[in-house]
Design an enzyme around this catalytic site. Sequence first.
Site, PDB file in Angstrom:
ATOM      1  NE  ARG A 171      -3.551  -0.003   2.646  1.00  0.00           N
ATOM      2  CZ  ARG A 171      -3.053  -0.021   3.985  1.00  0.00           C
ATOM      3  NH1 ARG A 171      -2.573   0.910   4.558  1.00  0.00           N
ATOM      4  NH2 ARG A 171      -3.519  -1.133   4.639  1.00  0.00           N
ATOM      5  CE1 TYR A 205     -10.732  15.854 -17.556  1.00  0.00           C
ATOM      6  CE2 TYR A 205     -11.298  15.532 -15.323  1.00  0.00           C
ATOM      7  CZ  TYR A 205     -11.243  15.239 -16.666  1.00  0.00           C
ATOM      8  OH  TYR A 205     -11.397  13.793 -16.850  1.00  0.00           O
ATOM      9  CG  ASP A 241      -4.801  19.909 -14.038  1.00  0.00           C
ATOM     10  OD1 ASP A 241      -3.766  19.494 -14.815  1.00  0.00           O
ATOM     11  OD2 ASP A 241      -5.838  19.635 -13.928  1.00  0.00           O
ATOM     12  CE  LYS A 294      -7.160  12.338 -19.179  1.00  0.00           C
ATOM     13  NZ  LYS A 294      -7.607  13.658 -18.698  1.00  0.00           N
TER      14      LYS A 294
HETATM   15  C1  LIG Z   1      -7.814  13.927 -17.172  1.00  0.00           C
HETATM   16  C2  LIG Z   1      -7.773  15.149 -16.494  1.00  0.00           C
HETATM   17  C3  LIG Z   1      -7.926  15.162 -14.933  1.00  0.00           C
HETATM   18  C4  LIG Z   1      -8.293  13.944 -14.367  1.00  0.00           C
HETATM   19  O1  LIG Z   1      -7.587  12.923 -14.556  1.00  0.00           O
HETATM   20  P1  LIG Z   1      -8.112  11.391 -14.620  1.00  0.00           P
HETATM   21  O2  LIG Z   1      -6.733  10.701 -14.570  1.00  0.00           O
HETATM   22  O3  LIG Z   1      -8.870  11.344 -15.705  1.00  0.00           O
HETATM   23  O4  LIG Z   1      -8.691  11.039 -13.152  1.00  0.00           O
HETATM   24  C5  LIG Z   1      -7.625  16.416 -14.432  1.00  0.00           C
HETATM   25  N1  LIG Z   1      -7.066  17.663 -15.171  1.00  0.00           N
HETATM   26  C6  LIG Z   1      -6.923  17.424 -16.454  1.00  0.00           C
HETATM   27  C7  LIG Z   1      -6.379  18.789 -17.190  1.00  0.00           C
HETATM   28  C8  LIG Z   1      -7.412  16.213 -17.294  1.00  0.00           C
HETATM   29  O5  LIG Z   1      -7.250  16.309 -18.636  1.00  0.00           O
END
Ligand SMILES: *Cc1c(COP(=O)(O)O)cnc(C)c1O
Length: 386
Positions: free
Chosen positions: A53, A105, A178, A203
């Site tokens: 974990r 997002y 982000d 991504k």
């Molecule tokens: C996809 C995404 C998220 C969330 O991530 P997940 O892996 O889908 O949970 C947050 N911020 C941005 C800019 C994203 O493209």
Amino acid sequence: MADHWRPDTLAVQALHRMEEGDGGVIPGWRPATTFARRTQDYEMTAPGFVYGRADNTNVRLAEEIIAGMEGARACLLFPSGLSAIASLFRSLPAGSHVAVQDTGYFGTIKWLKDNARRLGLEVSFFATGDLAALRDALKPGETALVWIETPANPLWTVTDIAAAARLAHSARARLAVDATVMTPVLCQPLALGADLVFHSATKYLNGHSDVLAGALVTNAPETPLWQAAIAERHSSGPILGAFEAWLLVRGMRTVHLRVRQASASAQVLAERLSAHPAVEKVRYPGLADDPGHVVSAQQMQGGFGGMLSFEVPGGRESGAAAALRLVSRLRLIVPATSLGGVESLIEHRATVEGPHSDVPKGLLRLSVGAEAVEDLWADLAAALAG
Ligand SMILES: *Cc1c(COP(=O)(O)O)cnc(C)c1O
């Protein structure tokens, strides 16, 4: 040894880590969930490896690579981007105030709206990209965290990271960015003053639409917030799986190549779309007349990323109908949510977000992949021609 290598070299060679037993140049998958103690003294066989974990070799290697690319001192990986975001906000003391941009997002904003109050967090939303609105949202001494996303979904609105960091710090708050769309290839927000960086590693970092993962990185691992995030992951258990970490390491070997290709192709497509008579508006920070162009050119190096949006006018039908009809004519670009994979994806955000969405009805979001750019353009041009 790896200290002086450039980020692309670190990622390509996975920190030059190889298999110890047989010299395999690809470190193996290490699925063990528990680790043996030595019978003679009951000490762990390998210090730091007790239970899965918290402890996994594949996860630690992926974390070290991401930290290396970001110029960060620490990284934590989670089983999705949103679980990383949720864990960070859950790590703030109850009663904390946070300032968050009001678009971005969809899942991030929705999670905060649905959960912040229950966690005892007070959220002030401010207009995305607007530094004066950010300043007004701060409560000096009370605001624990400022959250920005740049360029931000769905219009790729740009925020000046260094200026946002100065404002946050003047109120004794920390800045989290982000940076999913910029990737560490194009920008390292910590060097611009940010305290925390988040990536949906689902991504670009992984890049092949076959792993869900989220990463947090920091330069200040000794702070109470980071220590709380470590404890939150350890005690609640949202750690990335070993196989997903192994795949992520594999994906990151080519992140620099993929992101540079996606950025170069997105630039070409954005320029051609903005010159096309059937397109009303293109949103891409790489366009010279985009409101975020000047700031992006300062804080990103080597391209403006692979994400763009464009709007088609409705005319006699609604914008949504025109956009969906355009999608129905595409033969190469795949209609699907998500972004950052080698395959190009297109999405009609207004349909996905539902009736309360503020996204322009004629807007299509395009994640530019690694295909030949002339094939992508031919697909778009044929669809636009009707
Ligand atoms: C996809 C995404 C998220 C969330 O991530 P997940 O892996 O889908 O949970 C947050 N911020 C941005 C800019 C994203 O493209």
